[in-house]
Design a protein around this motif. Structure first.
Motif, PDB file in Angstrom:
ATOM      1  N   THR A 241       0.798  -1.360  -0.086  1.00 17.90           N
ATOM      2  CA  THR A 241      -0.305   0.442  -0.233  1.00 17.90           C
ATOM      3  C   THR A 241       0.687   1.121   0.377  1.00 17.90           C
ATOM      4  O   THR A 241       0.516   2.303   0.061  1.00 17.90           O
ATOM      5  N   GLY A 242       1.303   0.864   0.146  1.00 18.94           N
ATOM      6  CA  GLY A 242       3.317   2.347   0.358  1.00 18.94           C
ATOM      7  C   GLY A 242       2.947   2.826   1.580  1.00 18.94           C
ATOM      8  O   GLY A 242       3.374   3.659   1.904  1.00 18.94           O
ATOM      9  N   ALA A 243       2.083   2.222   2.574  1.00 16.69           N
ATOM     10  CA  ALA A 243       2.605   2.548   4.099  1.00 16.69           C
ATOM     11  C   ALA A 243       2.186   1.349   5.239  1.00 16.69           C
ATOM     12  O   ALA A 243       1.345   0.707   5.132  1.00 16.69           O
ATOM     13  N   ASP A 244       3.115   1.356   6.014  1.00 14.78           N
ATOM     14  CA  ASP A 244       3.388   0.308   6.414  1.00 14.78           C
ATOM     15  C   ASP A 244       3.848   0.570   8.123  1.00 14.78           C
ATOM     16  O   ASP A 244       3.516   2.143   8.429  1.00 14.78           O
ATOM     17  N   ARG A 245       3.646  -0.045   8.944  1.00 13.05           N
ATOM     18  CA  ARG A 245       4.112   0.434   9.822  1.00 13.05           C
ATOM     19  C   ARG A 245       5.444  -0.242  10.788  1.00 13.05           C
ATOM     20  O   ARG A 245       5.533  -1.530  10.560  1.00 13.05           O
ATOM     21  N   ALA A 246       5.604  -0.038  12.231  1.00 12.97           N
ATOM     22  CA  ALA A 246       6.850  -0.375  12.736  1.00 12.97           C
ATOM     23  C   ALA A 246       6.877  -0.722  14.383  1.00 12.97           C
ATOM     24  O   ALA A 246       5.969   0.407  14.874  1.00 12.97           O
ATOM     25  N   VAL A 247       6.782  -1.830  15.168  1.00 14.82           N
ATOM     26  CA  VAL A 247       7.021  -1.315  16.543  1.00 14.82           C
ATOM     27  C   VAL A 247       8.806  -1.437  16.811  1.00 14.82           C
ATOM     28  O   VAL A 247       9.592  -2.424  15.334  1.00 14.82           O
ATOM     29  N   VAL A 248       9.411  -0.645  17.537  1.00 11.80           N
ATOM     30  CA  VAL A 248      10.718  -0.035  17.489  1.00 11.80           C
ATOM     31  C   VAL A 248      10.754  -0.115  18.948  1.00 11.80           C
ATOM     32  O   VAL A 248       9.763  -0.040  20.390  1.00 11.80           O
ATOM     33  N   VAL A 249      11.497  -1.367  19.613  1.00 19.20           N
ATOM     34  CA  VAL A 249      12.251  -2.194  20.928  1.00 19.20           C
ATOM     35  C   VAL A 249      13.827  -1.700  20.722  1.00 19.20           C
ATOM     36  O   VAL A 249      14.418  -1.358  19.991  1.00 19.20           O
TER      37      VAL A 249
ATOM     38  N   ASP B  94       1.686 -17.991  15.159  1.00 18.01           N
ATOM     39  CA  ASP B  94       0.814 -19.103  15.930  1.00 18.01           C
ATOM     40  C   ASP B  94      -0.020 -18.968  15.894  1.00 18.01           C
ATOM     41  O   ASP B  94      -0.526 -21.318  14.960  1.00 18.01           O
ATOM     42  N   ALA B  95      -1.282 -18.594  15.683  1.00 19.50           N
ATOM     43  CA  ALA B  95      -2.034 -18.276  15.121  1.00 19.50           C
ATOM     44  C   ALA B  95      -2.718 -18.127  13.989  1.00 19.50           C
ATOM     45  O   ALA B  95      -4.290 -18.361  13.344  1.00 19.50           O
ATOM     46  N   GLY B  96      -2.024 -17.948  13.226  1.00 20.39           N
ATOM     47  CA  GLY B  96      -1.594 -17.725  11.211  1.00 20.39           C
ATOM     48  C   GLY B  96      -2.036 -17.125  11.117  1.00 20.39           C
ATOM     49  O   GLY B  96      -2.879 -16.832   9.115  1.00 20.39           O
ATOM     50  N   VAL B  97      -2.656 -15.878  11.989  1.00 13.28           N
ATOM     51  CA  VAL B  97      -2.461 -14.172  11.178  1.00 13.28           C
ATOM     52  C   VAL B  97      -2.126 -13.350  10.848  1.00 13.28           C
ATOM     53  O   VAL B  97      -0.769 -13.422  10.871  1.00 13.28           O
ATOM     54  N   GLN B  98      -2.495 -12.939   9.576  1.00 12.65           N
ATOM     55  CA  GLN B  98      -1.518 -12.644   8.474  1.00 12.65           C
ATOM     56  C   GLN B  98      -1.719 -10.768   8.895  1.00 12.65           C
ATOM     57  O   GLN B  98      -3.374 -10.523   9.085  1.00 12.65           O
ATOM     58  N   PRO B  99      -0.788  -9.909   8.927  1.00 12.22           N
ATOM     59  CA  PRO B  99      -1.463  -8.458   9.751  1.00 12.22           C
ATOM     60  C   PRO B  99      -2.238  -7.796   8.432  1.00 12.22           C
ATOM     61  O   PRO B  99      -1.508  -7.941   7.250  1.00 12.22           O
ATOM     62  N   PRO B 100      -3.030  -6.735   8.164  1.00 13.40           N
ATOM     63  CA  PRO B 100      -3.105  -6.004   7.033  1.00 13.40           C
ATOM     64  C   PRO B 100      -2.431  -5.408   7.030  1.00 13.40           C
ATOM     65  O   PRO B 100      -2.721  -4.690   5.210  1.00 13.40           O
ATOM     66  N   VAL B 101      -1.888  -4.630   7.218  1.00 11.31           N
ATOM     67  CA  VAL B 101      -0.761  -3.858   6.596  1.00 11.31           C
ATOM     68  C   VAL B 101       0.994  -4.183   7.589  1.00 11.31           C
ATOM     69  O   VAL B 101       0.932  -4.812   8.746  1.00 11.31           O
ATOM     70  N   THR B 102       1.846  -4.471   6.042  1.00  9.14           N
ATOM     71  CA  THR B 102       3.351  -4.968   6.899  1.00  9.14           C
ATOM     72  C   THR B 102       3.530  -4.778   8.225  1.00  9.14           C
ATOM     73  O   THR B 102       3.919  -3.082   8.071  1.00  9.14           O
ATOM     74  N   ALA B 103       4.210  -5.640   8.513  1.00  2.00           N
ATOM     75  CA  ALA B 103       4.289  -4.668  10.537  1.00  2.00           C
ATOM     76  C   ALA B 103       5.503  -5.097  10.326  1.00  2.00           C
ATOM     77  O   ALA B 103       6.711  -6.582   9.740  1.00  2.00           O
ATOM     78  N   HIS B 104       6.131  -4.330  10.727  1.00  2.00           N
ATOM     79  CA  HIS B 104       8.189  -4.394  10.706  1.00  2.00           C
ATOM     80  C   HIS B 104       8.792  -4.406  11.882  1.00  2.00           C
ATOM     81  O   HIS B 104       7.840  -3.099  13.098  1.00  2.00           O
ATOM     82  N   LEU B 105       9.798  -4.784  12.256  1.00  5.63           N
ATOM     83  CA  LEU B 105      10.308  -4.633  13.835  1.00  5.63           C
ATOM     84  C   LEU B 105      11.340  -4.567  14.187  1.00  5.63           C
ATOM     85  O   LEU B 105      12.375  -5.368  12.864  1.00  5.63           O
ATOM     86  N   LEU B 106      12.172  -3.440  14.553  1.00  4.14           N
ATOM     87  CA  LEU B 106      13.312  -2.052  14.352  1.00  4.14           C
ATOM     88  C   LEU B 106      13.869  -2.705  15.893  1.00  4.14           C
ATOM     89  O   LEU B 106      13.029  -2.420  16.393  1.00  4.14           O
ATOM     90  N   VAL B 107      14.415  -3.662  16.421  1.00  5.52           N
ATOM     91  CA  VAL B 107      15.261  -3.736  17.231  1.00  5.52           C
ATOM     92  C   VAL B 107      16.430  -2.963  17.645  1.00  5.52           C
ATOM     93  O   VAL B 107      17.638  -2.844  16.638  1.00  5.52           O
ATOM     94  N   THR B 108      16.734  -1.487  17.978  1.00  6.13           N
ATOM     95  CA  THR B 108      17.651  -0.574  18.224  1.00  6.13           C
ATOM     96  C   THR B 108      18.535  -1.433  18.886  1.00  6.13           C
ATOM     97  O   THR B 108      18.524  -1.890  19.975  1.00  6.13           O
TER      98      THR B 108
ATOM     99  N   PRO C 293      11.347   2.992   4.945  1.00  5.94           N
ATOM    100  CA  PRO C 293      10.792   4.619   4.349  1.00  5.94           C
ATOM    101  C   PRO C 293       9.592   4.705   4.142  1.00  5.94           C
ATOM    102  O   PRO C 293       8.817   5.337   3.662  1.00  5.94           O
ATOM    103  N   ASP C 294       8.684   3.044   3.365  1.00  7.25           N
ATOM    104  CA  ASP C 294       7.294   2.925   3.512  1.00  7.25           C
ATOM    105  C   ASP C 294       6.761   3.441   5.004  1.00  7.25           C
ATOM    106  O   ASP C 294       5.744   3.229   5.012  1.00  7.25           O
ATOM    107  N   VAL C 295       7.457   3.459   5.908  1.00  7.57           N
ATOM    108  CA  VAL C 295       6.613   2.988   7.103  1.00  7.57           C
ATOM    109  C   VAL C 295       5.986   4.200   7.838  1.00  7.57           C
ATOM    110  O   VAL C 295       6.149   5.838   7.001  1.00  7.57           O
ATOM    111  N   ALA C 296       4.329   4.539   7.645  1.00  9.51           N
ATOM    112  CA  ALA C 296       3.831   5.678   8.064  1.00  9.51           C
ATOM    113  C   ALA C 296       3.300   5.436   9.406  1.00  9.51           C
ATOM    114  O   ALA C 296       3.095   6.811  10.205  1.00  9.51           O
ATOM    115  N   GLU C 297       3.763   4.893  10.477  1.00 14.32           N
ATOM    116  CA  GLU C 297       3.248   5.053  11.375  1.00 14.32           C
ATOM    117  C   GLU C 297       4.541   3.760  12.727  1.00 14.32           C
ATOM    118  O   GLU C 297       4.720   2.641  12.136  1.00 14.32           O
TER     119      GLU C 297
END
Length: 401
Positions: A73-81, A218-232, A247-251
């Motif tokens: 979609t050109g707009a992904d999300r990221a979780v950062v820890v 485990d639940a076989g759930v595909q996120p509706p939006v590509t979810a990036h994980l960045l571990v800094t 660069p596509d991360v919007a949230e």
């Protein structure tokens, strides 16, 4: 106004509590002061690989992975820890055979006193142990002067667990200026579910995030939006998520320790939604959307504002990240000191992350591009449907909170 598609309805997912606890304890036992994080990043990468999630590592040591959505979609999300922790570095070899420390990250020498440490020399096969002591450490020698000594890094020293009493002895051990010093965590989990340890910031957050990603796999759930994980690996020294974001991360949702102290609403048994910190407020729309998700699904979530605090997303925004940002946390008592949290709070946090990862972006059409027409820009009078379904009507300024 662009048409908004009906969002996916998130659902609570089963969480693997044993996995959360095991990963947390294993993370805590891996020393990782900022600047020396190769080992722990390798561990996290192996955990992701076991879940079938591939990852890459940047030149500066940040780990990047993702769960792909069904479409681009050109707009992904990221979780950062972050995996790096506060620690120390040898500043001086002292004439008495002990070590002067320079702190890594922001923390008080008050809480370093008495800590057992590992000193990592350039010889990778040799680790020297020791303990941080105040300069006046003997009550039988100094009597009341023990209580009169000041607090500061020049008021403590590392007593090395080897028969050395001069600089030459330290050098013979391979110890030198610039060696990393890790404060041992001494973790424990009480029968009532409290987790006591140094470095819960942010290893407890990493454990919660991995548990959330595992729940989707485990639940076989595909996120509706590509979810990036960045571990800094440099959050404690201010660099954080300054690089490594797609660069596509919007949230961006950062996960970090929340401050449990007088004047704060954060609790050890709950997840925390930070509305602002020492850098400034977080994104209005994203924070309210996270609060709405938690309320609809009974996640114990409190809102808080932090004074002396910054996180990975501060570095991301300062580096030019073109994204909405928010911060979720787990309540920690005595942050950067003798830390304590509770498994309940980590569970609430992991479940909220599961729900968030199953939801659509706050503004999937608007945020698909980094810029657009002013007439289409979201405002308080044009709120999106929540991540769980449409609202009854638009929100005005009076009831926007």
């Amino acid at each position: 106004m662009p048409h908004r598609k009906q969002p996916r309805t998130p659902a609570p997912l089963p969480l693997d509590g044993d996995y959360l606890r095991q990963v947390l304890l294993e993370l805590l036992e891996i020393p990782s002061p900022s600047g020396r994080t190769d080992h722990i990043q390798q561990y996290v990468g192996e955990r992701l690989s076991a879940l079938g999630i591939p990852s890459t590592v940047t030149r500066r040591g940040a780990l990047s992975a993702c769960l792909a959505g069904p479409r681009s979609t050109g707009a992904d999300r990221a979780v950062v820890v972050h995996t790096d922790t506060i620690g120390g570095m040898v500043k001086q070899l002292k004439e008495n055979g002990r070590l002067e420390l320079k702190p890594i990250g922001t923390h008080s020498a008050r809480f370093a006193e008495g800590a057992h440490v590992r000193i990592f020399t350039d010889d990778l096969d040799r680790v020297v142990t020791g303990q941080v002591l105040p300069l006046k450490a003997s009550g039988h020698r100094y009597n009341d002067d023990v209580d009169l000594q000041g607090v500061g890094w020049q008021q403590v020293e590392v007593r090395v667990d080897e028969p050395v009493d001069d600089v030459a002895g330290l050098r013979a051990l391979g110890v030198d200026v610039g060696d990393f010093v890790a404060f041992l965590p001494n973790p424990s989990v009480t029968p009532s579910g409290y987790v006591k340890s140094r470095h819960l910031d942010d290893k407890a957050g990493v454990a919660a995030v991995l548990t959330a990603f595992k729940a989707l796999v485990d639940a076989g759930v595909q996120p509706p939006v590509t979810a990036h994980l960045l571990v800094t690996a440099t959050e404690e020294i201010g660099h954080g998520a300054s690089h490594g974001l797609d660069p596509d991360v919007a949230e961006i949702v950062s996960v970090d320790a929340a401050v449990v102290a007088p004047g704060q609403q954060s609790r050890e048994h709950a997840a925390t939604l930070a509305m602002g910190d020492g850098v400034g407020p977080f994104d209005y729309h994203l924070t309210r959307n996270l609060a709405a998700i938690a309320a609809r699904h009974g996640v114990d979530l409190v809102r808080d504002v932090f004074d002396y605090y910054r996180s990975d997303v501060a570095a991301a925004v300062e580096a030019g990240a073109h994204a909405r940002v928010a911060l979720l946390g787990f309540g920690v008592d005595a942050t950067h000191g003798h830390e304590r949290t509770h498994l309940d709070g980590l569970t609430h946090l992991a479940q909220l992350l599961c729900l968030y990862l199953q939801s659509d972006l706050v503004f999937p059409e608007w945020d698909a591009e980094p810029a657009g027409d002013l007439a289409d820009f979201p405002s308080l009078a044009v709120q999106p449907a929540s991540a769980d379904g449409p609202r009854d009507g638009p929100i005005g300024i009076a009831d926007a909170g």
